[in-house]
Design a protein around this motif. Structure first.
Motif, PDB file in Angstrom:
ATOM      1  N   VAL A 134     -17.026  -4.487   8.871  1.00 11.45           N
ATOM      2  CA  VAL A 134     -17.020  -3.097   9.347  1.00 11.45           C
ATOM      3  C   VAL A 134     -15.933  -2.302   8.619  1.00 11.45           C
ATOM      4  N   PRO A 135     -16.276  -1.224   7.926  1.00 11.19           N
ATOM      5  CA  PRO A 135     -15.263  -0.414   7.241  1.00 11.19           C
ATOM      6  C   PRO A 135     -14.297   0.237   8.239  1.00 11.19           C
ATOM      7  N   ILE A 136     -13.076   0.518   7.794  1.00  5.68           N
ATOM      8  CA  ILE A 136     -12.087   1.160   8.648  1.00  5.68           C
ATOM      9  C   ILE A 136     -12.600   2.508   9.151  1.00  5.68           C
ATOM     10  N   ALA A 137     -13.343   3.216   8.311  1.00  7.30           N
ATOM     11  CA  ALA A 137     -13.857   4.532   8.689  1.00  7.30           C
ATOM     12  C   ALA A 137     -14.827   4.474   9.863  1.00  7.30           C
ATOM     13  N   PHE A 138     -15.391   3.287  10.138  1.00  3.21           N
ATOM     14  CA  PHE A 138     -16.323   3.126  11.254  1.00  3.21           C
ATOM     15  C   PHE A 138     -15.592   2.805  12.563  1.00  3.21           C
ATOM     16  N   SER A 139     -14.268   2.695  12.533  1.00  2.00           N
ATOM     17  CA  SER A 139     -13.506   2.247  13.707  1.00  2.00           C
ATOM     18  C   SER A 139     -13.359   3.353  14.743  1.00  2.00           C
ATOM     19  N   GLN A 140     -14.503   3.792  15.243  1.00  2.00           N
ATOM     20  CA  GLN A 140     -14.566   4.820  16.274  1.00  2.00           C
ATOM     21  C   GLN A 140     -15.636   4.416  17.286  1.00  2.00           C
ATOM     22  N   GLY A 189     -26.577   3.417   6.476  1.00  2.00           N
ATOM     23  CA  GLY A 189     -26.465   4.411   5.417  1.00  2.00           C
ATOM     24  C   GLY A 189     -25.300   5.349   5.673  1.00  2.00           C
ATOM     25  N   VAL A 190     -24.652   5.765   4.627  1.00  2.00           N
ATOM     26  CA  VAL A 190     -23.533   6.705   4.709  1.00  2.00           C
ATOM     27  C   VAL A 190     -23.866   7.912   3.840  1.00  2.00           C
ATOM     28  N   GLU A 191     -23.792   9.107   4.439  1.00  2.00           N
ATOM     29  CA  GLU A 191     -24.098  10.321   3.692  1.00  2.00           C
ATOM     30  C   GLU A 191     -23.156  10.459   2.494  1.00  2.00           C
ATOM     31  N   ASP A 192     -23.739  10.639   1.329  1.00  2.00           N
ATOM     32  CA  ASP A 192     -22.977  10.759   0.076  1.00  2.00           C
ATOM     33  C   ASP A 192     -22.130   9.517  -0.199  1.00  2.00           C
ATOM     34  N   GLY A 193     -22.624   8.360   0.246  1.00  2.00           N
ATOM     35  CA  GLY A 193     -21.871   7.132   0.024  1.00  2.00           C
ATOM     36  C   GLY A 193     -22.783   5.942  -0.143  1.00  2.00           C
ATOM     37  N   VAL A 196     -23.772   0.306   3.738  1.00  2.00           N
ATOM     38  CA  VAL A 196     -22.870  -0.710   4.277  1.00  2.00           C
ATOM     39  C   VAL A 196     -23.695  -1.765   4.999  1.00  2.00           C
ATOM     40  N   ILE A 197     -23.425  -3.031   4.702  1.00  2.00           N
ATOM     41  CA  ILE A 197     -24.126  -4.135   5.356  1.00  2.00           C
ATOM     42  C   ILE A 197     -23.188  -4.769   6.375  1.00  2.00           C
ATOM     43  N   ILE A 198     -23.574  -4.704   7.645  1.00  2.00           N
ATOM     44  CA  ILE A 198     -22.776  -5.271   8.739  1.00  2.00           C
ATOM     45  C   ILE A 198     -23.440  -6.568   9.191  1.00  2.00           C
ATOM     46  N   ILE A 199     -22.683  -7.661   9.126  1.00  2.00           N
ATOM     47  CA  ILE A 199     -23.188  -8.983   9.520  1.00  2.00           C
ATOM     48  C   ILE A 199     -22.970  -9.172  11.016  1.00  2.00           C
ATOM     49  N   LEU A 200     -23.986  -9.672  11.720  1.00  2.00           N
ATOM     50  CA  LEU A 200     -23.918  -9.839  13.166  1.00  2.00           C
ATOM     51  C   LEU A 200     -23.857 -11.317  13.550  1.00  2.00           C
TER      52      LEU A 200
END
Length: 299
Positions: A134-140, A189-193, A196-200
């Protein structure tokens, strides 16, 4: 003819004869039964095998880690009603699942006074799901709930040790439809990016099929025999070590015949049961990223 079919026929008959009751029960007379229902839970073991009712009755206090007595009655195939002497035990069983009986998932439902136990829906169970990579930017909270909604209904997001959602992974308690295949990963998907693949991975994951990803049977009992060199889309790497709130391990140090005593940073109890080493799981997780390209045509 099955009991369910007979009940359906009787219901259709009574609809056509509405108002012609044999007996009417007053509301105050139902109070005792409703109070008793408030002490009960209904359990169904999800398995292709028939569960011996005496075996279930004997082992369920240990499986559910009960502090007081529980009365267990058989109500149908792999379905049991449990009456708890302790309401604290009952509440904890509801909150701390999922539970399993000899590797088979136990679905627990809370009945109401007028519910017929066999008519309850046993299709959903809440799991703690670990999201890796999980990217840091997703930590919300909002973003993680949006991501978790692709798995099922999000009940809770664990804030982590520092309440920042940042760490080795993000945990979410998600209510999942167990009749559908488990999700191995999510492509976000990330807009203009970049994508990201998140493993579960799933805590307290019971027996499931490595071929179809559905709970309740293994790949050995899958309907069709596997062809040689069949690629398993699912695997033991989807089993996560159980941790408590704020990322702390719930598993106490354990000792097995072929290993030293280990704790939260060592091999988990679940992995030792299947004879898999931590480095094997790490290799599998890395290998998933490579396999995703191959699986895209199957999704």
């Amino acid at each position: 003819m099955k009991i369910e079919d007979i009940a359906k026929l009787v219901k259709e008959f009574t609809i056509s004869n509405k108002g012609d009751h044999n007996v009417t029960i007053k509301a105050e007379e139902l109070k005792m039964g409703e109070e008793r229902a408030s002490k009960c839970l209904v359990a169904r073991v999800i398995s292709h095998k028939v569960v011996n009712k005496e075996t279930f009755r004997t082992h369920v206090p240990r499986i559910l880690q009960l502090t007081k007595k529980v009365e267990v009655d058989f109500v149908g195939k792999n379905t049991f009603i449990m009456e708890f002497a302790s309401l604290m035990d009952r509440r904890r069983v509801l909150l701390e699942g999922p539970w399993s009986c000899f590797q088979d998932l136990i679905v627990i439902k809370e009945p109401r006074g007028m519910d017929e136990p066999r008519s309850l829906c046993f299709d959903e169970v809440a799991f703690w799901v670990q999201c890796h990579n999980v990217p840091i930017a997703f930590s919300q909270i909002g973003i993680m709930k949006k991501i978790g909604a692709q798995i099922g209904e999000v009940e809770e997001v664990d804030h982590g040790e520092s309440s920042s959602l940042m760490g080795r992974f993000v945990r979410m308690r998600v209510r999942i439809n167990i009749r559908k295949p488990l999700k191995q990963f999510l492509c976000v998907g990330v807009e203009d990016g970049e994508e990201v693949i998140i493993i579960l991975s799933y805590e307290r994951l019971s027996e499931f099929c490595y071929r179809c990803g559905v709970l309740g049977h293994s790949f050995r009992t899958y309907g069709e025999p596997a062809e040689e060199n069949t690629v398993m889309r699912y695997g033991v790497w989807m089993r996560a070590q159980t941790v408590g709130s704020k990322g702390r391990s719930r598993s106490p140090p354990v000792k097995t015949p072929n290993s030293q005593s280990v704790g939260s940073e060592g091999t988990s109890r679940q992995l030792q049961l299947v004879g898999v080493k931590v480095k094997d799981i790490q290799s599998s997780l890395l290998h998933v990223v490579f396999l995703i390209r191959r699986w895209r045509g199957w999704l």
